[in-house]
Motif scaffolding. Structure first.
Motif, PDB file in Angstrom:
ATOM      1  N   ILE A  14       0.844  -1.205   0.000  1.00  0.00           N
ATOM      2  CA  ILE A  14       0.000   0.000   0.000  1.00  0.00           C
ATOM      3  C   ILE A  14       0.875   1.249   0.000  1.00  0.00           C
ATOM      4  O   ILE A  14       0.645   2.200  -0.751  1.00  0.00           O
ATOM      5  CB  ILE A  14      -0.959  -0.003   1.211  1.00  0.00           C
ATOM      6  CG1 ILE A  14      -2.010  -1.104   1.034  1.00  0.00           C
ATOM      7  CG2 ILE A  14      -1.626   1.367   1.385  1.00  0.00           C
ATOM      8  CD1 ILE A  14      -2.967  -1.274   2.200  1.00  0.00           C
ATOM      9  N   GLN A  15       1.919   1.207   0.820  1.00  0.00           N
ATOM     10  CA  GLN A  15       2.832   2.350   0.910  1.00  0.00           C
ATOM     11  C   GLN A  15       3.555   2.568  -0.420  1.00  0.00           C
ATOM     12  O   GLN A  15       3.573   3.674  -0.955  1.00  0.00           O
ATOM     13  CB  GLN A  15       3.838   2.079   2.032  1.00  0.00           C
ATOM     14  CG  GLN A  15       4.991   3.065   2.097  1.00  0.00           C
ATOM     15  CD  GLN A  15       5.960   2.717   3.229  1.00  0.00           C
ATOM     16  OE1 GLN A  15       5.634   2.822   4.400  1.00  0.00           O
ATOM     17  NE2 GLN A  15       7.159   2.298   2.870  1.00  0.00           N
ATOM     18  N   ASP A  16       4.123   1.492  -0.972  1.00  0.00           N
ATOM     19  CA  ASP A  16       4.959   1.639  -2.173  1.00  0.00           C
ATOM     20  C   ASP A  16       4.145   2.037  -3.399  1.00  0.00           C
ATOM     21  O   ASP A  16       4.598   2.820  -4.217  1.00  0.00           O
ATOM     22  CB  ASP A  16       5.700   0.334  -2.471  1.00  0.00           C
ATOM     23  CG  ASP A  16       6.755   0.028  -1.416  1.00  0.00           C
ATOM     24  OD1 ASP A  16       6.990   0.909  -0.555  1.00  0.00           O
ATOM     25  OD2 ASP A  16       7.322  -1.080  -1.452  1.00  0.00           O
ATOM     26  N   LEU A  17       2.961   1.454  -3.541  1.00  0.00           N
ATOM     27  CA  LEU A  17       2.174   1.725  -4.757  1.00  0.00           C
ATOM     28  C   LEU A  17       1.115   2.796  -4.537  1.00  0.00           C
ATOM     29  O   LEU A  17       0.319   3.083  -5.413  1.00  0.00           O
ATOM     30  CB  LEU A  17       1.537   0.428  -5.265  1.00  0.00           C
ATOM     31  CG  LEU A  17       2.559  -0.579  -5.801  1.00  0.00           C
ATOM     32  CD1 LEU A  17       1.904  -1.924  -6.061  1.00  0.00           C
ATOM     33  CD2 LEU A  17       3.202  -0.063  -7.080  1.00  0.00           C
ATOM     34  N   LYS A  18       1.122   3.384  -3.344  1.00  0.00           N
ATOM     35  CA  LYS A  18       0.170   4.454  -3.023  1.00  0.00           C
ATOM     36  C   LYS A  18      -1.269   4.039  -3.333  1.00  0.00           C
ATOM     37  O   LYS A  18      -2.019   4.725  -4.059  1.00  0.00           O
ATOM     38  CB  LYS A  18       0.536   5.737  -3.763  1.00  0.00           C
ATOM     39  CG  LYS A  18       1.953   6.231  -3.430  1.00  0.00           C
ATOM     40  CD  LYS A  18       2.087   7.700  -3.667  1.00  0.00           C
ATOM     41  CE  LYS A  18       3.341   8.324  -3.108  1.00  0.00           C
ATOM     42  NZ  LYS A  18       4.476   7.446  -2.828  1.00  0.00           N
ATOM     43  N   VAL A  19      -1.633   2.907  -2.771  1.00  0.00           N
ATOM     44  CA  VAL A  19      -2.988   2.389  -2.967  1.00  0.00           C
ATOM     45  C   VAL A  19      -3.989   3.349  -2.334  1.00  0.00           C
ATOM     46  O   VAL A  19      -3.772   3.837  -1.220  1.00  0.00           O
ATOM     47  CB  VAL A  19      -3.107   0.980  -2.330  1.00  0.00           C
ATOM     48  CG1 VAL A  19      -4.546   0.488  -2.342  1.00  0.00           C
ATOM     49  CG2 VAL A  19      -2.190  -0.002  -3.068  1.00  0.00           C
ATOM     50  N   THR A  20      -5.076   3.620  -3.059  1.00  0.00           N
ATOM     51  CA  THR A  20      -6.077   4.557  -2.533  1.00  0.00           C
ATOM     52  C   THR A  20      -7.350   3.850  -2.060  1.00  0.00           C
ATOM     53  O   THR A  20      -8.039   4.327  -1.170  1.00  0.00           O
ATOM     54  CB  THR A  20      -6.466   5.599  -3.609  1.00  0.00           C
ATOM     55  OG1 THR A  20      -6.934   4.915  -4.774  1.00  0.00           O
ATOM     56  CG2 THR A  20      -5.287   6.470  -3.984  1.00  0.00           C
ATOM     57  N   ILE A  21      -7.683   2.716  -2.712  1.00  0.00           N
ATOM     58  CA  ILE A  21      -8.909   1.988  -2.361  1.00  0.00           C
ATOM     59  C   ILE A  21      -8.514   0.553  -2.048  1.00  0.00           C
ATOM     60  O   ILE A  21      -7.838  -0.094  -2.853  1.00  0.00           O
ATOM     61  CB  ILE A  21      -9.909   1.985  -3.537  1.00  0.00           C
ATOM     62  CG1 ILE A  21     -10.234   3.416  -3.971  1.00  0.00           C
ATOM     63  CG2 ILE A  21     -11.176   1.228  -3.161  1.00  0.00           C
ATOM     64  CD1 ILE A  21     -11.063   3.484  -5.262  1.00  0.00           C
TER      65      ILE A  21
END
Ligand code: 6R9
Length: 648
Positions: free
Chosen positions: A346-353
């Protein structure tokens, strides 16, 4: 089911309003409910208009022969073109469709929509060369690698219905599914990675194919782990030989709106598997629209991640068809939830949902918040939950620890049969109540009824039913129209019986209470397993709980609980059982106090994370433990039995 004891769950008082920014800019606003109410068919026709059609439909819904629905009658489309080609044609070919993360560190692939179009076209050509034609069934038995998505879309392109069988299933389970739908080709891989090591898949396929005689003509094998495989030259074909060199041009045919898209076998049921049949136009409309609506997807900026395996309906509707039809950028992860790995992603790929299941959330709660606290999760803006009721404790933890108290949670109720989400808050409209899935989505007619099929009204409990057809509804059970009618439509005239218990609170919001077969009757009182499990999990020492009703001479059924303690609680201390019994009594009442509580290291779960209470019931009733073939990890029952042995 209007029993006093059911009221406890909905005594939950906390409310979380939608964040103002999200509400102002939401894809779907409050007016949608009234619009859908005034003309349901027009509402769904508008949703269908978001897709590309070859030929437009003449009739939105044909319900002249219930329960057999036809949606968008006369229309033609291709699901694969809608998920891939049209995004490339719209100039979005360079956009990442899949950020794929393998289980081994640094094993990643970014696949753009152009890449995906080439891969799907090649695979469609390769399948054609193997003799697959429109209408043939193709089984897919694979790990979470990009080729599984490619394989599904290639089948859809050809109009060859796929049946994806979860890679954790046994050769027997695979064989019975192959036989039930007459699969001509199986697509698999040599193996996959699980918890750091390579585990084989092809031997199970070999065994299953053997068992089904000469049904299966070809097995197409992706090389994933490089492990040794037995090989039958007349039948087996390497994916890299067949697909890599195939042409990347493939002219897709438009299929009838009601052309079968896939068959998905339901989990956990005993006896012959039920093959849920979904067709093309209605399914793609229902999944793509609700994915955009419920997750408030902004395809230009969001990075979406659904952690479900493709072997489960959530992987079909909300990892493959819904998000890809919407042109989303998403994460696909091969592994199981290891401690910090999800948060790292989540941190690395900047997951939003982020969309996951309560069982995963409770697992992380058990490990402690220090792990996710070590990562930057501020990219997240919306969280989803699916698969079982989310207990308020897990909801609050999810909201605070993962969502940083900013992100609304959409608790989404639906089934393999419904194909699409039917009950959920709208993230820009509906306040969240921890533990409630809230309201039927616009255009969906849900009710809660009593034994006589009368609406129970606010403040009461009963059976969840659906009153009107919806686009992604199952069309039948593969090859068994009678069983389709008997299972879902025979209890009450004209109502779809979902098999879940539910309660409407004073505001009319819906609280799911688990399967009706999970509702216990103790001394004439109806108790929900969910409610007692929630009470147990609200104790600071408990990470996860499963409750079953075991036969009891005096009370009819008695409450038996299995609990996993939090790591921080150690062994819970000498009085843990009494402490927990008292806690349940305090939370719900003496009637719910478990007769027996066993502290166990694991709970038996299916591939989709549902606790198999049937097996726990066997333990509680001192029976031989039943069929464990649908368990994700079949050794769990041995651990529990050992525990029972040492406690006795
Ligand atoms: C999508 C999926 C369906 C059954 C369903 C219900 C339970 C799913 C839920 C939920 C409460 C939710 N279920 N989502 N219960 N709240 N948000 O899970 O499909 O595997 O077919 O299971 O799961 O009992 O009837 P499937």
């Amino acid at each position: 089911m209007s029993d006093q004891t059911l009221s406890n769950l909905s005594r939950e008082e906390r409310r979380f309003d939608p964040p103002a920014g999200l509400a102002a800019d939401a894809n779907v606003k409050e007016e949608a409910y009234a619009r859908a109410d005034s003309d349901r068919e027009a509402f769904w026709a508008e949703a269908a208009d978001r897709l590309d059609w070859g030929q437009k439909w003449d009739q939105v819904l044909d319900w002249s022969n219930p329960p057999f629905a036809k949606w968008f009658v006369g229309g033609t489309l291709n699901a694969s073109v809608n998920c891939v080609d049209r995004h490339v044609d719209a100039g979005n070919g360079d956009k990442v469709a899949l950020h794929w993360i393998g289980e081994p560190e640094d094993d990643t692939r970014d696949i753009t929509y152009s890449d995906l179009k080439d891969l799907v076209s090649k695979a469609a050509n390769a399948l054609t060369d193997l003799g697959v034609t429109k209408g043939d069934r193709v089984a897919i038995y694979m790990p979470m690698i990009p080729e599984v998505v490619v394989a599904m879309l290639a089948c859809a392109r050809l109009g060859a219905p796929h049946t994806v069988v979860f890679g954790g299933f046994s050769a027997d389970a695979l064989a019975s599914r192959l036989a039930d739908c007459d699969a001509k080709v199986v697509i698999t891989s040599d193996g996959g990675y699980r918890r750091g090591s390579a585990s084989a898949l092809k031997p199970a396929v070999d065994e299953a194919v053997e068992k089904t005689g000469d049904l299966v003509r070809h097995v197409l094998v992706v090389r994933r782990t490089g492990q040794d495989v037995a090989w039958d030259d007349s039948r087996d074909v390497w994916w890299h030989d067949a697909v890599d060199g195939a042409s990347a041009d493939h002219e897709a045919e438009m299929h009838d709106s009601e052309h079968p898209l896939f068959v998905m076998y339901t989990s956990g049921s005993t006896g012959k598997p039920k093959g849920i049949l979904h067709t093309t136009g209605g399914y793609l409309t229902g999944t793509s629209f609700t994915h955009w609506e419920v997750f408030d997807l902004k395809p230009e900026t969001d990075v979406y991640w659904c952690t479900a395996d493709v072997g489960w309906v959530t992987g079909h509707s909300y990892m493959v068809y819904g998000p890809l039809a919407n042109g989303a950028t998403q994460v696909m992860y091969e592994g199981t939830p290891e401690k910090g790995r999800w948060w790292q992603i989540i941190q690395d790929l900047k997951v939003t949902i982020f969309y996951t299941a309560p069982t995963a959330i409770r697992t992380f709660m058990k490990q402690g918040r220090e792990i996710p606290d070590g990562y930057d999760l501020t990219s997240l803006r919306l969280l989803g939950s699916v698969g079982e009721p989310i207990n308020p404790e897990a909801y609050i933890w999810y909201r605070e620890v993962i969502g940083g108290e900013r992100c609304p949670i959409v608790d989404t109720w639906w089934q393999t049969e419904t194909g699409q989400i039917l009950i959920s808050p709208l993230p820009g409209v509906t306040a969240g109540k921890p533990g409630s899935a809230m309201k039927a989505l616009p255009g969906v007619a849900i009710d809660v009824v009593n034994d006589e099929a009368q609406s129970v009204g606010n403040g009461n409990g009963g059976y969840l039913v659906i009153r009107e057809p919806w686009p992604a509804m199952l069309r039948t059970l593969w090859g068994d129209d009678q069983r389709f009618k008997d299972t879902y439509w025979s209890r009450w005239e004209g109502l779809y019986f979902a098999g879940d218990g539910a309660k409407l609170d004073e505001d009319g919001d819906i609280w799911l209470l688990g399967r009706v077969d999970d509702v216990m009757n103790v001394s004439g009182h109806r108790l929900s397993t969910t409610e007692i499990e929630s009470a147990l999990v609200s104790h600071p020492k408990v990470a996860e709980a499963a409750v079953v009703g075991a036969a009891d001479e005096t009370t009819g059924q008695a409450v038996c609980a299995f609990v996993i303690l939090r790591e921080s609680a150690g062994d819970g201390g000498p009085d843990i059982v009494e402490e927990l019994r008292k806690h349940v009594q305090k939370e719900i009442g003496a009637i719910a106090k478990p007769r027996q509580i066993m502290v166990v290291p694991e709970l038996p779960k299916t591939r989709s994370g549902k606790i198999m209470r049937r097996l726990l019931k066997d333990v509680a009733e001192h029976r031989e433990v039943g069929d464990v073939t649908t368990l994700a990890d079949s050794t769990v029952m041995d651990l529990i039995k050992d525990k029972e042995g040492s406690a006795a």
